[in-house]
Design a protein around this motif. Structure first.
Motif, short mmCIF file in Angstrom:
data_model
loop_
_atom_site.label_atom_id
_atom_site.label_comp_id
_atom_site.label_asym_id
_atom_site.label_seq_id
_atom_site.Cartn_x
_atom_site.Cartn_y
_atom_site.Cartn_z
N PRO A 114 43.95 42.33 45.37
CA PRO A 114 43.90 42.38 43.91
C PRO A 114 42.89 43.42 43.44
CG PRO A 114 44.00 40.11 44.64
CD PRO A 114 43.83 40.94 45.87
N ASP A 115 43.29 44.26 42.51
CA ASP A 115 42.47 45.39 42.12
C ASP A 115 41.76 45.21 40.79
OD1 ASP A 115 44.72 45.43 40.59
OD2 ASP A 115 45.32 47.49 41.07
N THR A 116 41.89 44.03 40.17
CA THR A 116 41.21 43.76 38.91
C THR A 116 40.61 42.36 38.94
OG1 THR A 116 43.17 42.82 37.82
CG2 THR A 116 42.86 45.22 37.67
N PRO A 117 39.52 42.14 38.20
CA PRO A 117 38.95 40.79 38.12
C PRO A 117 39.95 39.76 37.59
CG PRO A 117 37.40 42.40 37.25
CD PRO A 117 38.69 43.14 37.47
N GLY A 118 40.83 40.21 36.68
CA GLY A 118 41.82 39.29 36.13
C GLY A 118 42.77 38.75 37.18
N ARG A 119 43.20 39.63 38.09
CA ARG A 119 44.09 39.18 39.16
C ARG A 119 43.38 38.22 40.10
NH1 ARG A 119 47.24 43.94 42.12
NH2 ARG A 119 47.49 42.24 43.61
N ALA A 129 43.13 34.87 38.30
CA ALA A 129 44.45 34.21 38.28
C ALA A 129 44.75 33.61 39.64
CB ALA A 129 45.52 35.21 37.87
N PHE A 130 44.49 34.36 40.71
CA PHE A 130 44.76 33.85 42.05
C PHE A 130 43.88 32.65 42.37
CE2 PHE A 130 43.19 33.95 46.49
CZ PHE A 130 44.32 33.40 47.08
N LEU A 131 42.59 32.74 42.07
CA LEU A 131 41.69 31.64 42.39
C LEU A 131 42.07 30.38 41.62
CD1 LEU A 131 38.27 33.52 42.52
CD2 LEU A 131 39.61 32.63 44.45
N ALA A 132 42.49 30.55 40.35
CA ALA A 132 42.95 29.41 39.57
C ALA A 132 44.22 28.82 40.18
CB ALA A 132 43.19 29.82 38.12
N GLY A 133 45.16 29.70 40.56
CA GLY A 133 46.39 29.24 41.19
C GLY A 133 46.13 28.55 42.50
N PHE A 134 45.20 29.08 43.29
CA PHE A 134 44.86 28.46 44.57
C PHE A 134 44.26 27.07 44.36
CE2 PHE A 134 41.71 27.53 47.85
CZ PHE A 134 42.49 27.60 49.00
N ALA A 135 43.35 26.94 43.40
CA ALA A 135 42.72 25.65 43.13
C ALA A 135 43.75 24.61 42.71
CB ALA A 135 41.65 25.81 42.06
N THR A 186 50.66 32.77 45.89
CA THR A 186 50.79 34.05 46.59
C THR A 186 51.30 35.13 45.65
OG1 THR A 186 51.26 32.87 48.66
CG2 THR A 186 51.81 35.21 48.58
N ASP A 187 52.24 34.78 44.78
CA ASP A 187 52.72 35.74 43.78
C ASP A 187 51.60 36.15 42.84
OD1 ASP A 187 55.26 35.87 44.79
OD2 ASP A 187 56.13 34.45 43.37
N LEU A 188 50.71 35.21 42.52
CA LEU A 188 49.55 35.55 41.69
C LEU A 188 48.63 36.51 42.42
CD1 LEU A 188 48.70 32.08 40.10
CD2 LEU A 188 49.68 34.06 38.94
N TYR A 189 48.47 36.31 43.71
CA TYR A 189 47.65 37.22 44.51
C TYR A 189 48.25 38.63 44.50
CZ TYR A 189 45.18 39.20 48.53
OH TYR A 189 44.43 40.01 49.35
N LEU A 190 49.57 38.69 44.65
CA LEU A 190 50.25 39.99 44.70
C LEU A 190 50.43 40.61 43.31
CD1 LEU A 190 53.01 39.13 47.33
CD2 LEU A 190 51.03 40.63 47.67
N GLY A 191 50.23 39.80 42.27
CA GLY A 191 50.40 40.31 40.92
C GLY A 191 51.86 40.48 40.53
#
Length: 219
Positions: free
Chosen positions: A94-99, A102-108, A176-181
């Protein structure tokens, strides 16, 4: 597959490689092969009778224990293989803090969804007396419909839509889709949160039910 069909499932070849390593990292924290909770053994031993009369919520206590286990396993079982994959093959990051957020929230939320499902499976032992059969069924459903084996986007038509709407997708495919954006953030998090609430709600009802009728198998 991606060399023969570039762009398959909306992923390029780097995304596909990344998908493999990210989903492998999820195996431990999400306990996709089942288990990870002590409730089943406590039912067998009879200790569940003491748990049910304690002032602490059995469900929340077990959730806290499971979150701690997931945090440990993502560090020792999840991150090292991803770092190895990044070093050898190269993976998407992920190349932005937003991504990242989003991933960390999705993972949690995925950890909570996984817990909610496994908690229901564990409590079923109060009525079924043996969890081996339902454990195998849970294993098949979790590995096939979560996206761990192949991306659910490869499934055609209505079957693919159904797979994406089931709770197991919220454990692996959606984060995973959130990680990939490659997924809309708010919609994806909303679907995950919905399943988390539903499964926790069912778990609360099941916990209440075993207070009224439970077969203690030990002690």
């Amino acid at each position: 597959m991606w060399q023969a069909r570039p762009g398959l499932a909306g992923y390029d070849i780097t995304d596909a490689i990344t998908y493999c390593f990210v989903t492998q990292a999820f195996i431990g924290p999400m306990q996709l092969f089942g288990g990870g909770l002590t409730v089943t053994e406590r039912i067998r031993s009879g200790d569940i009778a003491l748990d049910l009369v304690r002032p602490a919520s059995l469900q929340l206590w077990t959730l806290a224990e499971d979150v701690g286990r997931a945090a440990y396993l993502i560090l020792v079982r999840g991150v090292p293989p991803m770092l190895l994959g990044a070093a050898i093959f190269g993976i998407e990051v992920p190349d932005t803090p937003g991504r990242w957020l989003a991933f960390l929230a999705g993972f949690a939320i995925a950890v909570v969804v996984s817990f909610g499902w496994r908690y229901l499976i564990a409590l079923s032992v109060c009525w079924l007396l043996d969890d081996r059969g339902i454990g195998v069924l849970s294993l098949v459903l979790s590995t096939f419909f979560s996206g761990m084996m192949v991306p659910l986007h490869l499934f055609p038509g209505w079957f693919g839509d159904l797979a994406m709407a089931l709770p197991w997708a919220a454990m692996v495919q959606l984060p995973t889709d959130l990680y990939l954006g490659t997924a809309p953030v708010l919609e994806t998090l909303a679907v995950q949160a919905l399943w988390a609430v539903l499964l926790l709600g069912l778990g609360a009802l099941a916990t209440r039910a075993i207070r009224h009728k439970v077969v203690i198998q030990g002690g």
